[in-house]
Design a protein around this motif. Sequence first.
Motif, PDB file in Angstrom:
ATOM      1  N   ARG A 124      46.194 -12.436  54.350  1.00  0.00           N
ATOM      2  CA  ARG A 124      46.048 -13.777  55.318  1.00  0.00           C
ATOM      3  C   ARG A 124      45.154 -13.296  56.409  1.00  0.00           C
ATOM      4  NH1 ARG A 124      52.121 -15.504  57.104  1.00  0.00           N
ATOM      5  NH2 ARG A 124      51.163 -16.615  58.835  1.00  0.00           N
ATOM      6  N   LYS A 125      44.481 -14.144  56.903  1.00  0.00           N
ATOM      7  CA  LYS A 125      43.841 -13.844  58.350  1.00  0.00           C
ATOM      8  C   LYS A 125      44.640 -13.955  59.370  1.00  0.00           C
ATOM      9  CE  LYS A 125      39.785 -15.858  59.056  1.00  0.00           C
ATOM     10  NZ  LYS A 125      38.497 -16.572  59.044  1.00  0.00           N
ATOM     11  N   ALA A 126      44.092 -13.298  60.436  1.00  0.00           N
ATOM     12  CA  ALA A 126      44.817 -13.102  61.725  1.00  0.00           C
ATOM     13  C   ALA A 126      44.761 -14.514  62.381  1.00  0.00           C
ATOM     14  CB  ALA A 126      44.041 -12.068  62.745  1.00  0.00           C
ATOM     15  N   ALA A 127      46.100 -14.700  63.010  1.00  0.00           N
ATOM     16  CA  ALA A 127      46.091 -16.342  63.490  1.00  0.00           C
ATOM     17  C   ALA A 127      45.608 -16.356  64.822  1.00  0.00           C
ATOM     18  CB  ALA A 127      47.560 -16.278  63.569  1.00  0.00           C
ATOM     19  N   LEU A 135      45.456 -16.610  68.180  1.00  0.00           N
ATOM     20  CA  LEU A 135      46.414 -16.443  69.434  1.00  0.00           C
ATOM     21  C   LEU A 135      45.640 -16.603  70.667  1.00  0.00           C
ATOM     22  CD1 LEU A 135      48.389 -13.453  67.957  1.00  0.00           C
ATOM     23  CD2 LEU A 135      49.030 -15.980  67.653  1.00  0.00           C
ATOM     24  N   ARG A 140      55.008 -17.924  61.774  1.00  0.00           N
ATOM     25  CA  ARG A 140      54.940 -16.422  60.971  1.00  0.00           C
ATOM     26  C   ARG A 140      54.011 -15.429  61.670  1.00  0.00           C
ATOM     27  NH1 ARG A 140      59.134 -15.525  58.604  1.00  0.00           N
ATOM     28  NH2 ARG A 140      58.508 -14.233  56.822  1.00  0.00           N
ATOM     29  N   VAL A 141      53.866 -15.652  62.923  1.00  0.00           N
ATOM     30  CA  VAL A 141      52.985 -14.491  63.421  1.00  0.00           C
ATOM     31  C   VAL A 141      54.098 -13.581  64.007  1.00  0.00           C
ATOM     32  CG1 VAL A 141      51.971 -13.998  65.626  1.00  0.00           C
ATOM     33  CG2 VAL A 141      51.085 -16.155  64.555  1.00  0.00           C
ATOM     34  N   LEU A 142      55.149 -14.076  64.334  1.00  0.00           N
ATOM     35  CA  LEU A 142      56.497 -13.204  64.332  1.00  0.00           C
ATOM     36  C   LEU A 142      57.422 -13.232  63.308  1.00  0.00           C
ATOM     37  CD1 LEU A 142      57.534 -13.793  68.296  1.00  0.00           C
ATOM     38  CD2 LEU A 142      56.001 -12.073  67.403  1.00  0.00           C
ATOM     39  N   VAL A 161      59.564  -8.985  66.283  1.00  0.00           N
ATOM     40  CA  VAL A 161      58.960  -8.379  65.195  1.00  0.00           C
ATOM     41  C   VAL A 161      57.571  -9.164  64.866  1.00  0.00           C
ATOM     42  CG1 VAL A 161      58.987  -7.233  63.017  1.00  0.00           C
ATOM     43  CG2 VAL A 161      61.259  -7.330  64.475  1.00  0.00           C
ATOM     44  N   PRO A 162      56.577  -8.476  65.179  1.00  0.00           N
ATOM     45  CA  PRO A 162      55.202  -9.199  64.981  1.00  0.00           C
ATOM     46  C   PRO A 162      55.001  -9.099  63.242  1.00  0.00           C
ATOM     47  CG  PRO A 162      54.762  -7.516  66.238  1.00  0.00           C
ATOM     48  CD  PRO A 162      56.238  -7.532  66.003  1.00  0.00           C
ATOM     49  N   ASN A 163      54.367 -10.075  62.924  1.00  0.00           N
ATOM     50  CA  ASN A 163      53.879  -9.781  61.445  1.00  0.00           C
ATOM     51  C   ASN A 163      52.410  -9.246  61.825  1.00  0.00           C
ATOM     52  OD1 ASN A 163      51.943 -10.308  59.464  1.00  0.00           O
ATOM     53  ND2 ASN A 163      52.498 -12.269  58.712  1.00  0.00           N
ATOM     54  N   TYR A 211      49.730  -8.438  60.099  1.00  0.00           N
ATOM     55  CA  TYR A 211      48.536  -9.037  59.825  1.00  0.00           C
ATOM     56  C   TYR A 211      48.063 -10.120  60.649  1.00  0.00           C
ATOM     57  CZ  TYR A 211      49.051  -6.836  55.290  1.00  0.00           C
ATOM     58  OH  TYR A 211      49.390  -5.917  54.345  1.00  0.00           O
ATOM     59  N   ALA A 212      49.279 -10.854  61.160  1.00  0.00           N
ATOM     60  CA  ALA A 212      48.894 -12.195  62.137  1.00  0.00           C
ATOM     61  C   ALA A 212      48.080 -11.668  63.400  1.00  0.00           C
ATOM     62  CB  ALA A 212      50.161 -13.208  62.040  1.00  0.00           C
ATOM     63  N   GLY A 263      46.324  -9.159  63.910  1.00  0.00           N
ATOM     64  CA  GLY A 263      45.015  -8.452  63.823  1.00  0.00           C
ATOM     65  C   GLY A 263      45.036  -6.971  63.232  1.00  0.00           C
TER      66      GLY A 263
END
Lengths: 153, 166
Positions: free
Chosen positions: A2-5, A7, A54-56, B65-67, B69-70, B72
């Motif tokens: 998945r690509k970075a969101a 933010l 789902r960033v966290l 708790v960060p994902n 990937y999300a 970076g």
Amino acid sequence: MRKAAALDETDRRLINALQGDFPLVPEPYRQVGEVLGLSEDEVLRRLDSLLEHRVLTRFGPMFQIERAGGAFVLAAMRVPEDEFDRVAGQVNAFPEVAHNYRREHSLNMWFVLATATPQGIAETIVAIEAATGYPVFAFPKEREYFVEMKLRA
Amino acid sequence: MPEAKPEPVLDATDRRLMVATQAGLPRVSRPYEWLAGELDIGADEVLRRLQRMLDSGVIRRIGAVPNHYAIGYTANGMSVWDVDDARIDELGVRVGALEFVTHCYRRPRRLPDWPYNLFAMVHSQDRAEVSARVAEIATLLGNACRTHDILYSTAILKKTGLRIAG
């Protein structure tokens, strides 16, 4: 992958602030907001959104399950490519599987088992082997040198 | 790491508090008061119990708790090392202290399939950076390490966090 969101700077500051020790006070979100110059509503709104997208993956107490009588073990399997999706589905269906990663190696599936008791680990491994037809290699930790999932956003 | 913390004593109320928070902390203005209402105890007792679990190590920390990937960190390499048993503890502490290592453990070898006894997780923006950092670990380990590998993750198949019960 998945690509970075997307933010914004405020999201990043909030994520970084929330990886520290969340305050044990009656209005903790307000206190975090005061440090960041955000209202309590803004903190809660952004936190909801970060979790929803789902960033966290989680927000709350991180339990060290061994200190509460439970067990936590890294395990791996060697799964043929044409069987991978089936086996991943079967492994993920076990509630004891906390997370599971595909990795580039002949041992290509790596997951963490978390159970309420140490014997639960052995039982779950037997059950996964029976369900999938493939052996499970367990890698219990013998010593922890460092664990800290803090990553700057 | 050996810890001098007292052996935790958890009673039924602690366990109910763990179950009530394992999916996360309520996102309301007064989350501890909300939990107190659920458990039918006082809000200050919730705070006291959480603090005690933090002190005894049952709770590592309270937070997000960060994902990765999300945010970076799209490259995630599990570096694995076959390190001289006589030196692994001394060197493991030093590898764990590197700022780019997020987890570091000693684990059993599985011979002949798996000769590695030290695991160090490295998160970075891309694979080139992961491999540069793994090279730093190799330098640090020097001749105490016989062989190593990097297992890159290519997909998260599941990530739910752990469940205690309930």
